[in-house]
Scaffold this motif. Structure first.
Motif, PDB file in Angstrom:
ATOM      1  N   MET A  59       0.797  -1.224   0.000  1.00  0.00           N
ATOM      2  CA  MET A  59       0.000   0.000   0.000  1.00  0.00           C
ATOM      3  C   MET A  59       0.833   1.280   0.000  1.00  0.00           C
ATOM      4  O   MET A  59       0.367   2.335   0.402  1.00  0.00           O
ATOM      5  CB  MET A  59      -1.031  -0.021   1.124  1.00  0.00           C
ATOM      6  CG  MET A  59      -1.994  -1.160   0.889  1.00  0.00           C
ATOM      7  SD  MET A  59      -3.407  -1.330   1.969  1.00  0.00           S
ATOM      8  CE  MET A  59      -4.210   0.217   1.964  1.00  0.00           C
ATOM      9  N   ARG A  62      -1.922   3.119  -3.502  1.00  0.00           N
ATOM     10  CA  ARG A  62      -3.215   2.474  -3.314  1.00  0.00           C
ATOM     11  C   ARG A  62      -4.260   3.338  -4.008  1.00  0.00           C
ATOM     12  O   ARG A  62      -3.957   4.416  -4.510  1.00  0.00           O
ATOM     13  CB  ARG A  62      -3.549   2.189  -1.838  1.00  0.00           C
ATOM     14  CG  ARG A  62      -2.937   3.060  -0.795  1.00  0.00           C
ATOM     15  CD  ARG A  62      -3.440   4.468  -0.787  1.00  0.00           C
ATOM     16  NE  ARG A  62      -4.886   4.536  -0.829  1.00  0.00           N
ATOM     17  CZ  ARG A  62      -5.582   5.563  -1.252  1.00  0.00           C
ATOM     18  NH1 ARG A  62      -4.985   6.631  -1.733  1.00  0.00           N
ATOM     19  NH2 ARG A  62      -6.901   5.557  -1.252  1.00  0.00           N
ATOM     20  N   GLY A  63      -5.504   2.846  -3.999  1.00  0.00           N
ATOM     21  CA  GLY A  63      -6.552   3.509  -4.775  1.00  0.00           C
ATOM     22  C   GLY A  63      -6.701   2.740  -6.083  1.00  0.00           C
ATOM     23  O   GLY A  63      -5.699   2.480  -6.774  1.00  0.00           O
ATOM     24  N   ALA A  64      -7.961   2.368  -6.400  1.00  0.00           N
ATOM     25  CA  ALA A  64      -8.189   1.437  -7.509  1.00  0.00           C
ATOM     26  C   ALA A  64      -7.544   1.871  -8.838  1.00  0.00           C
ATOM     27  O   ALA A  64      -6.804   1.090  -9.455  1.00  0.00           O
ATOM     28  CB  ALA A  64      -9.691   1.205  -7.666  1.00  0.00           C
ATOM     29  N   PRO A  65      -7.776   3.097  -9.323  1.00  0.00           N
ATOM     30  CA  PRO A  65      -7.166   3.449 -10.618  1.00  0.00           C
ATOM     31  C   PRO A  65      -5.641   3.564 -10.548  1.00  0.00           C
ATOM     32  O   PRO A  65      -4.945   3.217 -11.503  1.00  0.00           O
ATOM     33  CB  PRO A  65      -7.796   4.810 -10.959  1.00  0.00           C
ATOM     34  CG  PRO A  65      -9.044   4.876 -10.134  1.00  0.00           C
ATOM     35  CD  PRO A  65      -8.714   4.144  -8.874  1.00  0.00           C
ATOM     36  N   ARG A 125      -3.608  -7.298  -5.293  1.00  0.00           N
ATOM     37  CA  ARG A 125      -4.791  -6.871  -4.523  1.00  0.00           C
ATOM     38  C   ARG A 125      -6.024  -7.294  -5.315  1.00  0.00           C
ATOM     39  O   ARG A 125      -6.192  -6.884  -6.462  1.00  0.00           O
ATOM     40  CB  ARG A 125      -4.779  -5.365  -4.269  1.00  0.00           C
ATOM     41  CG  ARG A 125      -3.639  -4.923  -3.350  1.00  0.00           C
ATOM     42  CD  ARG A 125      -3.857  -3.552  -2.778  1.00  0.00           C
ATOM     43  NE  ARG A 125      -4.865  -3.523  -1.727  1.00  0.00           N
ATOM     44  CZ  ARG A 125      -5.389  -2.396  -1.255  1.00  0.00           C
ATOM     45  NH1 ARG A 125      -5.025  -1.227  -1.756  1.00  0.00           N
ATOM     46  NH2 ARG A 125      -6.285  -2.433  -0.281  1.00  0.00           N
ATOM     47  N   THR A 203      -9.921   9.389  -2.288  1.00  0.00           N
ATOM     48  CA  THR A 203     -10.301   9.137  -3.682  1.00  0.00           C
ATOM     49  C   THR A 203      -9.808  10.259  -4.584  1.00  0.00           C
ATOM     50  O   THR A 203     -10.350  10.481  -5.656  1.00  0.00           O
ATOM     51  CB  THR A 203     -11.836   9.047  -3.796  1.00  0.00           C
ATOM     52  OG1 THR A 203     -12.375  10.306  -3.367  1.00  0.00           O
ATOM     53  CG2 THR A 203     -12.414   7.942  -2.947  1.00  0.00           C
ATOM     54  N   THR A 213     -12.036  10.794  -7.965  1.00  0.00           N
ATOM     55  CA  THR A 213     -13.399  10.361  -8.259  1.00  0.00           C
ATOM     56  C   THR A 213     -14.358  11.117  -7.323  1.00  0.00           C
ATOM     57  O   THR A 213     -14.817  12.208  -7.654  1.00  0.00           O
ATOM     58  CB  THR A 213     -13.518   8.835  -8.103  1.00  0.00           C
ATOM     59  OG1 THR A 213     -13.102   8.455  -6.785  1.00  0.00           O
ATOM     60  CG2 THR A 213     -12.672   8.108  -9.132  1.00  0.00           C
ATOM     61  N   GLN A 240      -6.495   6.367   5.484  1.00  0.00           N
ATOM     62  CA  GLN A 240      -6.409   7.081   4.205  1.00  0.00           C
ATOM     63  C   GLN A 240      -7.065   8.448   4.310  1.00  0.00           C
ATOM     64  O   GLN A 240      -6.673   9.393   3.621  1.00  0.00           O
ATOM     65  CB  GLN A 240      -7.087   6.273   3.085  1.00  0.00           C
ATOM     66  CG  GLN A 240      -6.351   5.018   2.669  1.00  0.00           C
ATOM     67  CD  GLN A 240      -6.843   3.800   3.415  1.00  0.00           C
ATOM     68  OE1 GLN A 240      -7.330   3.885   4.538  1.00  0.00           O
ATOM     69  NE2 GLN A 240      -6.723   2.634   2.801  1.00  0.00           N
ATOM     70  N   ALA A 280     -15.224   3.898  -5.603  1.00  0.00           N
ATOM     71  CA  ALA A 280     -15.533   2.467  -5.606  1.00  0.00           C
ATOM     72  C   ALA A 280     -14.326   1.671  -6.072  1.00  0.00           C
ATOM     73  O   ALA A 280     -13.498   2.159  -6.844  1.00  0.00           O
ATOM     74  CB  ALA A 280     -16.712   2.177  -6.526  1.00  0.00           C
ATOM     75  N   ASP A 281     -14.256   0.450  -5.562  1.00  0.00           N
ATOM     76  CA  ASP A 281     -13.237  -0.493  -6.040  1.00  0.00           C
ATOM     77  C   ASP A 281     -13.824  -1.474  -7.031  1.00  0.00           C
ATOM     78  O   ASP A 281     -13.111  -2.030  -7.870  1.00  0.00           O
ATOM     79  CB  ASP A 281     -12.582  -1.214  -4.871  1.00  0.00           C
ATOM     80  CG  ASP A 281     -11.636  -0.270  -4.159  1.00  0.00           C
ATOM     81  OD1 ASP A 281     -12.119   0.555  -3.370  1.00  0.00           O
ATOM     82  OD2 ASP A 281     -10.432  -0.312  -4.454  1.00  0.00           O
ATOM     83  N   ASN A 291     -16.319  -0.844  -1.662  1.00  0.00           N
ATOM     84  CA  ASN A 291     -15.456   0.313  -1.425  1.00  0.00           C
ATOM     85  C   ASN A 291     -14.852   0.174  -0.022  1.00  0.00           C
ATOM     86  O   ASN A 291     -15.135  -0.805   0.697  1.00  0.00           O
ATOM     87  CB  ASN A 291     -16.260   1.617  -1.567  1.00  0.00           C
ATOM     88  CG  ASN A 291     -15.345   2.838  -1.609  1.00  0.00           C
ATOM     89  OD1 ASN A 291     -14.360   2.851  -2.365  1.00  0.00           O
ATOM     90  ND2 ASN A 291     -15.630   3.847  -0.815  1.00  0.00           N
ATOM     91  N   LYS A 292     -14.042   1.127   0.338  1.00  0.00           N
ATOM     92  CA  LYS A 292     -13.306   1.063   1.612  1.00  0.00           C
ATOM     93  C   LYS A 292     -14.217   0.679   2.777  1.00  0.00           C
ATOM     94  O   LYS A 292     -15.356   1.139   2.868  1.00  0.00           O
ATOM     95  CB  LYS A 292     -12.650   2.430   1.852  1.00  0.00           C
ATOM     96  CG  LYS A 292     -11.826   2.580   3.111  1.00  0.00           C
ATOM     97  CD  LYS A 292     -10.782   1.498   3.294  1.00  0.00           C
ATOM     98  CE  LYS A 292      -9.876   1.276   2.107  1.00  0.00           C
ATOM     99  NZ  LYS A 292      -9.189  -0.048   2.170  1.00  0.00           N
TER     100      LYS A 292
HETATM  101  C1  LIG Z   1     -10.570   6.296  -6.748  1.00  0.00           C
HETATM  102  S1  LIG Z   1     -10.622   5.696  -5.361  1.00  0.00           S
HETATM  103  C2  LIG Z   1     -11.863   4.455  -5.085  1.00  0.00           C
HETATM  104  C3  LIG Z   1     -11.360   3.445  -4.123  1.00  0.00           C
HETATM  105  O1  LIG Z   1     -10.208   2.854  -4.630  1.00  0.00           O
HETATM  106  C4  LIG Z   1     -11.108   4.023  -2.715  1.00  0.00           C
HETATM  107  O2  LIG Z   1     -12.305   4.539  -2.218  1.00  0.00           O
HETATM  108  C5  LIG Z   1     -10.604   2.924  -1.840  1.00  0.00           C
HETATM  109  O3  LIG Z   1     -11.376   2.192  -1.269  1.00  0.00           O
HETATM  110  C6  LIG Z   1      -9.142   2.724  -1.768  1.00  0.00           C
HETATM  111  O4  LIG Z   1      -8.789   1.650  -0.946  1.00  0.00           O
HETATM  112  P1  LIG Z   1      -7.251   1.368  -0.669  1.00  0.00           P
HETATM  113  O5  LIG Z   1      -7.269   0.161   0.234  1.00  0.00           O
HETATM  114  O6  LIG Z   1      -6.698   2.582  -0.020  1.00  0.00           O
HETATM  115  O7  LIG Z   1      -6.616   1.061  -1.997  1.00  0.00           O
END
Ligand SMILES: CSC[C@@H](O)[C@@H](O)C(=O)COP(=O)(O)O
Length: 422
Positions: A59, A62-65, A125, A203, A213, A240, A280-281, A291-292
């Motif tokens: 981590m 981190r963050g989906a995108p 992940r 996010t 996002t 976060q 969202a993930d 999501n988180k």
């Molecule tokens: C663009 S961010 C959307 C999600 O990735 C964000 O809300 C989230 O849950 C991130 O989780 P993380 O565990 O910090 O990677």
């Protein structure tokens, strides 16, 4: 992964206006170590598949995108290096890599390497679908290639990898505007001129290629004079919210208020909150959204208080191959992570009634990881439950916003029709 420090280690680490998690140049990638933020900016070089895997798993990014971008850009970097130096040993002799890229002999040998690398990176992940989607795009390029030139295949793969990262900023801005306008229109009908919104986790530009996002919607509301204040949860155990969202909001000059995760109900009772806005993930076919951890309880409380609950996610976060949220693979983080907190050391004798300001300190303040639980916790029968994400059912979600449009859940339905926003 080797770390480079800012040029002048005695200079205060002043972040640029729009933060960024990746620094991408022709022949290098650096990742800002998010575990050290907000107190220290350290850029770590990402030079191998192992470096990328490690940065995602631990981590540091981190963050989906953002994790999808790093994985794809690392493959692109290795392929470009190989094209430039067809015969060189690309991995420094000191770091043996099980995934070092062989010379470009045949397209099928290159294909084998790509398949093993995408499988490995994807396993870092499991919940964020953006990473699997990016790796699937690379698999598709590979599958579609019918020629026998390894060089040509490498070029096509590079193009695919770079596209993963390249379009993110623009689409974030698009969906942020869509989401902000959608919300403001509804609240303006009740005479609202400036909105109070709440978000979870981080996010913003640290979690994406830029703008963000859910934090993008908040930024848009702020930039267009329609935001009164952004509330955000700390998002324990990784903080976060308290470490990253706090940094992004304060850097951008957005009026904000941090709350502990346990204070959401109280916030809704005592403040006139106009919406909860989250990222969202993975959003699956019926609209259920991973999501988180902590998002689901915020959605349930929002429903109880009649507060709109908005999910902001690019099309790459929509997973039409899973029908129902119960089938989403939820990542369980190591239990020990829930027993620890990280930050700068504050002397026990210092004044703890006001936040300390170390921004002008001549040297970097030391950081430490501290254990907040008794030694017995996490051992024997003293268990720890530490899922990284939860799933919010579609019936609690007011709308899902992508760069394509807004899919509304009109009337508490069990499902949201996502077909028009994908
Ligand atoms: C663009 S961010 C959307 C999600 O990735 C964000 O809300 C989230 O849950 C991130 O989780 P993380 O565990 O910090 O990677």
């Amino acid at each position: 992964m080797t770390a480079i420090q800012p040029a002048d280690p005695t200079a205060p680490s002043v972040p640029p206006k729009m933060m960024t998690s990746l620094r991408v140049e022709d022949d290098s990638i650096h990742v800002v170590n998010q575990l050290l933020l907000p107190h220290e900016i350290q850029w770590d070089a990402c030079e191998s598949v192992e470096d990328a895997y490690d940065a995602i798993k631990s981590m540091r990014i981190r963050g989906a995108p953002a994790i999808a971008s790093l994985a794809a850009l690392t493959i692109s970097l290795l392929l470009s290096q190989r094209l430039k130096s067809p015969k060189a040993d690309l991995i420094p002799a000191t770091s043996a890599s099980a995934y070092s890229l062989p010379q470009l002999a045949t397209s099928s040998a290159l294909g084998e390497w790509v398949n093993s690398v995408v499988d490995h990176l994807q396993s870092s992940r499991p919940t964020a679908v953006n990473l699997s989607e990016a790796m699937n795009r690379i698999r598709s390029t590979l599958k579609a290639y019918t020629g026998d030139s390894a060089e040509e295949l490498a070029k096509q793969l590079i193009e695919t990898c770079q596209a993963v990262h390249a379009n993110d900023l623009e689409r974030n801005k698009q969906m942020s505007k869509l989401g902000a306008d959608w919300l403001f229109e509804r609240r303006a009908k009740d005479g609202k001129k400036k909105l109070k919104v709440m978000t979870v986790c981080n996010t913003g530009s640290l979690a994406t290629s830029g703008y963000g996002t859910a934090l993008g919607v908040i930024t848009n509301l702020f930039e267009t004079g329609r935001l009164e204040r952004a509330y955000y949860t700390q998002s324990t155990p990784y903080h976060q919210g308290s470490r990253l969202t706090s940094l992004e909001l304060s850097t951008l000059g957005i009026p904000s208020c941090m709350i502990c995760d346990t204070m959401v109900g109280s916030l809704f009772q005592h403040q006139d909150i106009d919406a909860v806005i989250v990222g969202a993930d993975r959003v699956v076919k019926n609209g259920d959204t991973a999501n988180k951890i902590g998002t689901y309880q915020a959605a349930a409380l929002a429903k109880l208080h009649g507060i709109p609950f908005m999910v902001i996610a690019p099309v790459t976060t929509l997973d039409m191959n899973i029908s129902h949220g119960k089938d989403i693979h939820i990542e369980q983080r190591p239990p020990i992570e829930a027993t620890l907190a990280r930050g700068v050391v504050v002397s026990p004798t210092s004044d703890l009634t006001t936040p300390s300001d170390n921004s002008t300190a001549p040297t970097k303040p030391p950081q430490a990881v501290v254990q907040i639980t008794p030694n017995a916790i996490g051992k024997g029968d003293n268990l720890i439950y530490n899922p990284s994400f939860d799933v919010t059912p579609a019936k609690l979600i007011t709308c899902v916003v992508t760069e394509v449009g807004v899919a509304e859940n009109a009337g508490d339905k069990e499902e949201i029709d996502l077909s028009k926003v994908i």
